[in-house]
Design an enzyme around this catalytic site. Structure first.
Site: not given
Length: 225
Positions: A40, A44, A113, A116
């Site tokens: 994640e 991101d 989450d 990502e």
């Protein structure tokens, strides 16, 4: 015979060479000591870069402030959760018993989450150009629709301007609950707004995100009520 992961890969538009990566990306910290938070973190940053790069070339005359607001709209948790639902991601998540019982597979923060984490997993399984093409295919309609300007202001700013324009007092935000460990917290915020009968609740992985969620809900109530 097709496995559930095969079906998900078709929705994502990407077939993993290393099945372990997609399985890890779908594993919430409540389910296993090996979970998706590192993926994640990676995803991101990749998502932010891919969207920033596209906006930079798509809008050559737009200033940094408007590009930042457009990017924030496209990479915020709510948008990522929408993507997750388009992929039916909740059907594939690996959650611990507590999260399953509380409906974690429907929660915006968990879906966002996981999206990502999948981006991070695709990058590790391929390369930056491949993950760029995949992410842009997911975002195609949103990138075509987005425009610089007032609509990209964050919910707190829009709520403040809405109230100021009507000579109403500014909203008051209060943190009412923080749960979870330091690196995996959920904040609950109450927002008191003139014109709304009772405090509006917002939740998020940071105080700021919870306040933005509350402001978004308050705006909806003020404009639709």
């Amino acid at each position: 015979m097709n496995s559930p992961i095969d079906k998900l890969e078709r929705k994502l538009g990407y077939q993993f060479k290393d099945a372990g990566l997609i399985n890890l990306a779908l594993t919430h910290r409540s389910a296993n000591s090996k979970h998706n938070e590192r993926l994640e973190f990676l995803g991101d940053s990749i998502l932010s870069f891919v969207i920033a790069d596209d906006l930079y070339h798509r809008f050559p005359k737009v200033n940094e402030g408007d590009m930042s607001r457009m990017r924030a709209t496209l990479v915020r948790g709510h948008t990522l959760a929408e993507l997750g639902r388009e992929f039916d991601l909740g059907d594939y998540l690996k959650l611990g018993p507590g999260e399953l019982k509380s409906g974690g597979f429907r929660r915006d923060s968990i879906l966002a989450d996981a999206v990502e984490a999948i981006i991070g997993a695709i990058y590790l399984d391929s390369d930056i150009e491949k993950v760029r093409s995949i992410v842009l295919s997911w975002y195609n309609s949103r990138l075509e629709a987005i425009k610089p300007g007032v609509s990209q202001k964050d919910p707190k700013t829009r709520l403040q301007e809405f109230l100021q324009g009507r000579r109403k007092p500014l909203p008051v935000y209060t943190v009412t609950n923080i749960k979870g460990e330091a690196h995996n917290q959920e904040f609950t915020v109450e927002c008191e707004v003139a014109g709304v009968d009772k405090p509006v609740i917002g939740k998020g992985t940071s105080r700021r995100k919870a306040e933005q969620a509350a402001a978004e809900t308050a705006l909806e109530q003020l404009t639709n009520g």
